[in-house]
Scaffold this motif. Structure first.
Motif, PDB file in Angstrom:
ATOM      1  N   PRO B 420      14.326 -12.549 -12.677  1.00  0.00           N
ATOM      2  CA  PRO B 420      14.432 -11.940 -14.018  1.00  0.00           C
ATOM      3  C   PRO B 420      14.311 -12.956 -15.156  1.00  0.00           C
ATOM      4  O   PRO B 420      14.017 -12.573 -16.279  1.00  0.00           O
ATOM      5  CB  PRO B 420      15.818 -11.285 -14.001  1.00  0.00           C
ATOM      6  CG  PRO B 420      16.539 -11.830 -12.815  1.00  0.00           C
ATOM      7  CD  PRO B 420      15.517 -12.311 -11.853  1.00  0.00           C
ATOM      8  N   GLN B 421      14.559 -14.229 -14.864  1.00  0.00           N
ATOM      9  CA  GLN B 421      14.468 -15.227 -15.949  1.00  0.00           C
ATOM     10  C   GLN B 421      13.237 -16.134 -15.787  1.00  0.00           C
ATOM     11  O   GLN B 421      13.256 -17.291 -16.170  1.00  0.00           O
ATOM     12  CB  GLN B 421      15.733 -16.068 -15.998  1.00  0.00           C
ATOM     13  CG  GLN B 421      16.965 -15.265 -16.368  1.00  0.00           C
ATOM     14  CD  GLN B 421      18.185 -16.149 -16.550  1.00  0.00           C
ATOM     15  OE1 GLN B 421      18.139 -17.188 -17.208  1.00  0.00           O
ATOM     16  NE2 GLN B 421      19.291 -15.741 -15.943  1.00  0.00           N
ATOM     17  N   PHE B 422      12.193 -15.573 -15.216  1.00  0.00           N
ATOM     18  CA  PHE B 422      10.955 -16.348 -15.044  1.00  0.00           C
ATOM     19  C   PHE B 422      10.349 -16.658 -16.405  1.00  0.00           C
ATOM     20  O   PHE B 422      10.286 -15.810 -17.276  1.00  0.00           O
ATOM     21  CB  PHE B 422       9.965 -15.564 -14.180  1.00  0.00           C
ATOM     22  CG  PHE B 422       8.587 -16.169 -14.157  1.00  0.00           C
ATOM     23  CD1 PHE B 422       8.389 -17.475 -13.725  1.00  0.00           C
ATOM     24  CD2 PHE B 422       7.483 -15.432 -14.584  1.00  0.00           C
ATOM     25  CE1 PHE B 422       7.109 -18.035 -13.720  1.00  0.00           C
ATOM     26  CE2 PHE B 422       6.209 -15.978 -14.572  1.00  0.00           C
ATOM     27  CZ  PHE B 422       6.028 -17.294 -14.136  1.00  0.00           C
ATOM     28  N   ARG B 423       9.922 -17.872 -16.576  1.00  0.00           N
ATOM     29  CA  ARG B 423       9.265 -18.271 -17.828  1.00  0.00           C
ATOM     30  C   ARG B 423       8.096 -19.203 -17.518  1.00  0.00           C
ATOM     31  O   ARG B 423       8.145 -19.932 -16.533  1.00  0.00           O
ATOM     32  CB  ARG B 423      10.259 -18.935 -18.773  1.00  0.00           C
ATOM     33  CG  ARG B 423      10.691 -20.283 -18.302  1.00  0.00           C
ATOM     34  CD  ARG B 423      12.152 -20.652 -18.213  1.00  0.00           C
ATOM     35  NE  ARG B 423      13.204 -19.808 -18.648  1.00  0.00           N
ATOM     36  CZ  ARG B 423      14.089 -20.173 -19.580  1.00  0.00           C
ATOM     37  NH1 ARG B 423      13.990 -21.346 -20.178  1.00  0.00           N
ATOM     38  NH2 ARG B 423      15.087 -19.389 -19.900  1.00  0.00           N
ATOM     39  N   GLU B 424       7.087 -19.160 -18.361  1.00  0.00           N
ATOM     40  CA  GLU B 424       5.883 -19.950 -18.145  1.00  0.00           C
ATOM     41  C   GLU B 424       5.957 -21.304 -18.853  1.00  0.00           C
ATOM     42  O   GLU B 424       6.461 -21.400 -19.963  1.00  0.00           O
ATOM     43  CB  GLU B 424       4.649 -19.221 -18.690  1.00  0.00           C
ATOM     44  CG  GLU B 424       4.267 -17.953 -17.956  1.00  0.00           C
ATOM     45  CD  GLU B 424       3.455 -18.198 -16.695  1.00  0.00           C
ATOM     46  OE1 GLU B 424       3.436 -19.344 -16.208  1.00  0.00           O
ATOM     47  OE2 GLU B 424       2.847 -17.219 -16.209  1.00  0.00           O
ATOM     48  N   MET B 425       5.387 -22.317 -18.191  1.00  0.00           N
ATOM     49  CA  MET B 425       5.149 -23.584 -18.881  1.00  0.00           C
ATOM     50  C   MET B 425       3.946 -23.397 -19.809  1.00  0.00           C
ATOM     51  O   MET B 425       3.175 -22.457 -19.667  1.00  0.00           O
ATOM     52  CB  MET B 425       4.789 -24.676 -17.873  1.00  0.00           C
ATOM     53  CG  MET B 425       5.887 -25.070 -16.938  1.00  0.00           C
ATOM     54  SD  MET B 425       5.337 -26.493 -15.970  1.00  0.00           S
ATOM     55  CE  MET B 425       6.372 -26.304 -14.523  1.00  0.00           C
ATOM     56  N   HIS B 426       3.798 -24.312 -20.718  1.00  0.00           N
ATOM     57  CA  HIS B 426       2.632 -24.260 -21.612  1.00  0.00           C
ATOM     58  C   HIS B 426       1.936 -25.616 -21.617  1.00  0.00           C
ATOM     59  O   HIS B 426       2.592 -26.619 -21.855  1.00  0.00           O
ATOM     60  CB  HIS B 426       3.054 -23.870 -23.020  1.00  0.00           C
ATOM     61  CG  HIS B 426       3.642 -22.498 -23.083  1.00  0.00           C
ATOM     62  ND1 HIS B 426       2.865 -21.363 -23.010  1.00  0.00           N
ATOM     63  CD2 HIS B 426       4.926 -22.083 -23.146  1.00  0.00           C
ATOM     64  CE1 HIS B 426       3.665 -20.305 -23.049  1.00  0.00           C
ATOM     65  NE2 HIS B 426       4.917 -20.708 -23.128  1.00  0.00           N
ATOM     66  N   PRO B 427       0.645 -25.635 -21.357  1.00  0.00           N
ATOM     67  CA  PRO B 427      -0.188 -24.528 -20.904  1.00  0.00           C
ATOM     68  C   PRO B 427       0.043 -24.266 -19.415  1.00  0.00           C
ATOM     69  O   PRO B 427       0.657 -25.079 -18.729  1.00  0.00           O
ATOM     70  CB  PRO B 427      -1.599 -25.057 -21.149  1.00  0.00           C
ATOM     71  CG  PRO B 427      -1.483 -26.533 -21.001  1.00  0.00           C
ATOM     72  CD  PRO B 427      -0.121 -26.888 -21.493  1.00  0.00           C
ATOM     73  N   HIS B 428      -0.461 -23.143 -18.960  1.00  0.00           N
ATOM     74  CA  HIS B 428      -0.297 -22.804 -17.548  1.00  0.00           C
ATOM     75  C   HIS B 428      -1.581 -22.136 -17.039  1.00  0.00           C
ATOM     76  O   HIS B 428      -2.570 -22.053 -17.764  1.00  0.00           O
ATOM     77  CB  HIS B 428       0.911 -21.895 -17.346  1.00  0.00           C
ATOM     78  CG  HIS B 428       0.817 -20.619 -18.130  1.00  0.00           C
ATOM     79  ND1 HIS B 428       1.377 -20.477 -19.377  1.00  0.00           N
ATOM     80  CD2 HIS B 428       0.204 -19.442 -17.865  1.00  0.00           C
ATOM     81  CE1 HIS B 428       1.116 -19.259 -19.838  1.00  0.00           C
ATOM     82  NE2 HIS B 428       0.402 -18.621 -18.941  1.00  0.00           N
ATOM     83  N   GLY B 429      -1.506 -21.662 -15.794  1.00  0.00           N
ATOM     84  CA  GLY B 429      -2.700 -21.041 -15.198  1.00  0.00           C
ATOM     85  C   GLY B 429      -3.813 -22.070 -15.046  1.00  0.00           C
ATOM     86  O   GLY B 429      -3.559 -23.234 -14.724  1.00  0.00           O
ATOM     87  N   VAL B 430      -5.022 -21.653 -15.329  1.00  0.00           N
ATOM     88  CA  VAL B 430      -6.163 -22.562 -15.121  1.00  0.00           C
ATOM     89  C   VAL B 430      -6.160 -23.738 -16.089  1.00  0.00           C
ATOM     90  O   VAL B 430      -6.902 -24.701 -15.908  1.00  0.00           O
ATOM     91  CB  VAL B 430      -7.515 -21.810 -15.209  1.00  0.00           C
ATOM     92  CG1 VAL B 430      -7.674 -20.841 -14.060  1.00  0.00           C
ATOM     93  CG2 VAL B 430      -7.665 -21.108 -16.549  1.00  0.00           C
ATOM     94  N   ASP B 431      -5.333 -23.651 -17.126  1.00  0.00           N
ATOM     95  CA  ASP B 431      -5.240 -24.763 -18.087  1.00  0.00           C
ATOM     96  C   ASP B 431      -4.055 -25.681 -17.790  1.00  0.00           C
ATOM     97  O   ASP B 431      -3.718 -26.541 -18.614  1.00  0.00           O
ATOM     98  CB  ASP B 431      -5.095 -24.212 -19.513  1.00  0.00           C
ATOM     99  CG  ASP B 431      -6.293 -23.394 -19.919  1.00  0.00           C
ATOM    100  OD1 ASP B 431      -7.423 -23.812 -19.606  1.00  0.00           O
ATOM    101  OD2 ASP B 431      -6.117 -22.322 -20.536  1.00  0.00           O
ATOM    102  N   ASN B 432      -3.446 -25.497 -16.649  1.00  0.00           N
ATOM    103  CA  ASN B 432      -2.238 -26.259 -16.305  1.00  0.00           C
ATOM    104  C   ASN B 432      -2.469 -27.768 -16.315  1.00  0.00           C
ATOM    105  O   ASN B 432      -3.610 -28.246 -16.331  1.00  0.00           O
ATOM    106  CB  ASN B 432      -1.778 -25.870 -14.896  1.00  0.00           C
ATOM    107  CG  ASN B 432      -2.687 -26.487 -13.845  1.00  0.00           C
ATOM    108  OD1 ASN B 432      -3.895 -26.507 -13.991  1.00  0.00           O
ATOM    109  ND2 ASN B 432      -2.118 -27.005 -12.791  1.00  0.00           N
TER     110      ASN B 432
END
Lengths: 310, 533
Positions: B420-432
């Motif tokens: 429930p507390q999942f959060r994304e780093m920036h940038p993420h995905g293909v720009d990780n």
């Protein structure tokens, strides 16, 4: 003199096309490489392209029909070709210089195409069609030519200035790099000045294009403009012989490398090519490869240097 | 070049490194907007002196030390011979086309530099600029492969070729994670990551020079013993049986790993390092697959129980040999598909790169564990209680799975369902950003290399981790970095330890399957242990 100019222009055009084609053929004939794609791949399904996803996100992906979204590719390719979108995103400072330069060249090429079209009409039909069509053609050719010349000249100057002043570029800049940009500046400047200061009554762009098509050697092209056109012909022939031919290379870096996600099973021709490559005899010298003297790639792959150490 | 060494310095006959980094040069680690130098005060150790012509303060290769000019000449000739082979169809059909394109079309605009985490973390050290090594190779290519000459030097530049240059170039090929973020940023599609890869190949395939962790203790050991860990089949089976027993006790559920089951739906291949370093990971796989009723097996064949393929990073022959053995293990068992466990480079190796090597009946369907796990979670076959994962969780995107394969969403679908507390780093995905351990760095430990990868190549990732948890850095709040890749996990473990982040901020790391098992309602609570390991 005029004949020599026509010959130069024709030779430049032929060299440009032939050298570009030769380069393209050389890349196209290089062997099928192992996959090395980068995501996003824009011909994927649109909902996947949005986050950079691939068919590997699907369960048992090999059972799903192959998806090729041409519209997706075009959505990336067209802005990339016309507006250098990747550069705009990744290096805005350079884009401000590179975009006008490249877009200006496109306009100049477009202008040249329109002039030839109009010249054909003159040569074949005895004159430019009257009415709105002729007017629009004249206006388009003139506008794209002038705007293209100004944009590409300013862009070339800005690129040259950056290359000479930016510390991170200086050590990577060869004499050839400076020459290339200076060549553009000189050619574009010379054509622009030559055209602007030509004496009243001397031939304009359409007349010269018509003269070229009809090989009218009586035409007198003013000296400065002729010099610009000679230099322009030399530049046109020179471009595909250098790394400035990245308009050819870029097709392959995108379509044949970055976006080449075709699995083996989807293209039977690949298997035949690979079968040929496996018969090649590598000559790499390291001991772990030379386990099988003068063996083929197939022998190398099927051998196990670890077994010798068991 | 602003401050750094020029190309001619690579040929310098000096035992002083070309680059010495100190804290003040590195990009700052920022927490809550203030500069924190936690851990960064550790100086890089002095260069080991065995290398006569050092590049920087670290070293991964055991290079020959020629004693006479004649010996140097032999080595340089060997390098040149390899250079020619790199551009020949018969020797390098595998990557010739992309290599030629990269050699012949770089505009040297430096757009790629800003994309490189190593260049950025080092404070812009010139030798780490993605184009630095590429430009050297490019000049050598035009001079020695394409014929050179005055016109070529005028157009492409030149570099002095001698043994110091060759020795430093070899080392420099191992200052790139091969994450290819630079290639993604290149407007022309030039690939400086590929250049590092190809230089590594030249040294390995022609001169027999490669880091021992990748070659002697890596692919060679795998081909000899069955695994780069050195575990032969009997030992790996023993270890996995032990893990099954431990996990059964811990989870309160029966766990049994099936071995060599003919005709199973799935052949699961782990990175065998997990079995030794993070047994809860293969244990969690066992729990999930058994509870979901999946037909699966592991293989005790040579390389069949270890998905790693270090050849991907330095040697095409070793790569192909290992890939074929992976496929042979699956063919022998007549499984429906191979599923790769939590190992990024193994995904890339077997699903993507090896695809055009595995012809005929060796081209067995291959799939990521991420899609299998996503389907299991979505199917409702496991009863999941997300409240068990009620702590901040972020996701590290392994470059091999994401930018280089396009597997982006399945792991997020899982995390959104169970954390429930999942959060994304920036940038993420293909720009990780790479974790800093990519291309084998995570397993390289010689000389001062662990310092280098904690200080330089991993610095950007650490900053991302600190940033994503910036609202809850208090150690009273445990936090979890999910790294579904064995190498990334090892690198993140080392990063957190090196910079004291576990102690100071209670940031834990682990895989994805552990989070799934931690959320399973019929598993004893507390599968994830908040203890450092």
């Amino acid at each position: 003199m005029t004949t020599l100019l026509y010959l130069s222009i024709c030779a430049a055009g032929i060299t440009f096309v032939a050298a570009s084609a030769a380069r393209a053929v050389r890349y196209a004939r290089s062997p099928l490489h192992l996959r090395w794609e980068l995501y996003p791949v824009p011909h994927e399904e649109p909902q996947r392209v949005a986050h950079g996803g691939s068919y590997f996100e699907g369960s048992e992906w090999w059972t799903a029909p192959r998806h090729f979204n041409l519209a997706g590719e075009l959505r990336v390719m067209i802005p990339e070709m016309l507006f250098l979108e990747a550069l705009r995103k990744s290096n805005r400072a350079l884009w401000y210089r590179s975009f006008p330069f490249h877009f200006g060249l496109y306009l100049l090429a477009g202008s040249a195409g329109l002039l030839l079209l109009a010249a054909f009409a003159v040569v074949l039909g005895g004159g430019l069609p009257g009415g709105p069509f002729g007017s629009v053609l004249r206006w388009l050719a003139a506008t794209t030519g002038i705007v293209g010349l100004v944009l590409s000249f300013c862009g070339a100057c800005a690129l040259l200035q950056r290359r000479l002043s930016e510390p991170s570029l200086r050590s990577y800049t060869t004499v050839g790099d400076i020459f290339n940009l200076a060549f553009f500046v000189a050619v574009l400047g010379l054509i622009g000045v030559g055209y602007a200061v030509r004496p009243d009554g001397s031939p304009g762009a359409l007349v010269i294009a018509t003269g070229l098509l009809s090989w009218d050697s009586t035409l007198h092209v003013p000296g400065a403009l002729a010099a610009g056109l000679f230099a322009g012909a030399a530049l046109t022939a020179y471009i595909p012989l250098t790394h400035m031919s990245h308009f050819v290379g870029k097709y392959f870096t995108y379509h044949a490398v970055r976006w080449d996600d075709t699995p083996l099973a989807a293209d039977p021709r690949m298997t035949a090519k690979l079968a040929e490559y496996l018969t090649y005899r590598p000559t790499w010298s390291a001991a772990h490869i030379r386990t099988n003297e003068s063996g083929t790639w197939a022998d190398v792959v099927s051998s196990n240097p670890g077994e010798a150490h068991r | 070049m602003k401050d750094g060494p020029g190309f001619s310095d690579m040929s310098r006959r000096s035992s002083e490194p070309l680059l010495r980094l100190d804290d003040t040069q590195l990009s700052p680690l920022l927490i809550d907007g203030a500069t924190a130098r936690r851990g960064a005060a550790k100086p890089l150790l002095p260069q080991a002196q065995a290398n006569q012509y050092p590049l920087d303060d670290s070293r991964v290769l055991a290079l020959p030390t020629p004693q006479t000019p004649e010996e140097e000449e032999i080595l340089v000739r060997s390098f040149l011979s390899g250079l020619e082979k790199l551009f020949s169809r018969e020797n390098n059909w595998t990557f010739l086309q992309p290599l030629l394109l990269t050699m012949e079309h770089c505009a040297r605009c430096q757009t790629c530099s800003d994309a490189c985490h190593i260049f950025e973390a080092s404070g812009g050290a010139e030798i780490y600029r993605p184009t630095y090594r590429s430009e050297i190779l490019r000049r050598l290519y035009f001079e020695h492969v394409k014929g050179g000459g005055l016109l070529s030097r005028w157009q492409h530049g030149s570099v002095d070729l001698n043994w110091p240059m060759v020795a430093r170039l070899a080392e420099l090929a191992y200052r790139c994670n091969l994450c290819r973020r630079c290639a993604q940023a290149c407007p022309i599609g030039v690939d400086n990551g590929l250049v590092a890869h190809e230089i590594r190949k030249l040294f390995s395939q022609e001169m027999g020079i490669a880091p021992k962790e990748l070659h002697a203790s890596g692919s060679m050991l795998q081909l000899k013993a069955g695994s780069s860990t050195g575990m032969p089949p009997a030992v790996v089976k023993d270890n996995v049986q032990f893990i099954d027993e431990e996990m059964a006790e811990k989870a309160g559920l029966p766990v049994e790993t099936p071995w060599d089951v003919e005709g199973a739906d799935i052949l699961l291949v782990h990175n065998a390092g997990e079995i030794l370093a993070w047994p809860e990971n293969p244990g969690a796989f066992g729990i999930i697959l058994n509870q979901a009723g999946v037909s699966w097996t592991m293989s005790s064949d040579l390389a069949g129980y270890d998905s790693v393929n270090y050849g991907l990073w330095y040697d095409d022959a070793q790569f192909a040999r290992v890939a074929v053995r992976h496929a042979e293990a699956a063919r022998k068992l007549k499984v429906k598909k191979i599923v790769i466990g939590e190992c990024g480079h193994a995904h890339k190796s077997l699903l993507v790169i090896a695809d055009r090597l595995l012809t005929g009946d060796l081209n067995i369907p291959r799939e990521s564990f991420l899609t299998v796990l996503r389907d299991i979670v979505a199917s409702g076959r496991l009863e999941l209680d997300p409240s068990r994962n009620a702590f901040p969780v972020t996701l590290h995107d392994p470059c091999n799975m994401v930018r280089l394969m396009g597997i982006v969403e399945p792991q997020r679908e899982i995390l959104r369902a169970i954390c429930p507390q999942f959060r994304e780093m920036h940038p993420h995905g293909v720009d990780n950003y790479c974790c800093g351990g990519g291309s084998g760095f995570a397993i390289m430990s010689g000389n001062t290399f662990p310092d280098w990868r904690s200080q330089i190549s991993g610095r950007k990732k650490l900053q991302q981790i600190l940033d994503v948890f910036s609202d809850c850095l208090d150690p009273a709040q445990p936090k979890y970095v999910c790294a579904p890749c064995s190498n990334c996990k090892g690198q993140i473990r080392d990063l957190l330890a090196y910079h004291d982040v576990w102690k100071a901020n209670r940031i834990q790391y682990g895989g994805l399957v552990e989070l799934v098992v931690n959320a399973m309602a019929d598993v004893k609570p507390g599968f994830i242990e908040w203890e450092w390991h």
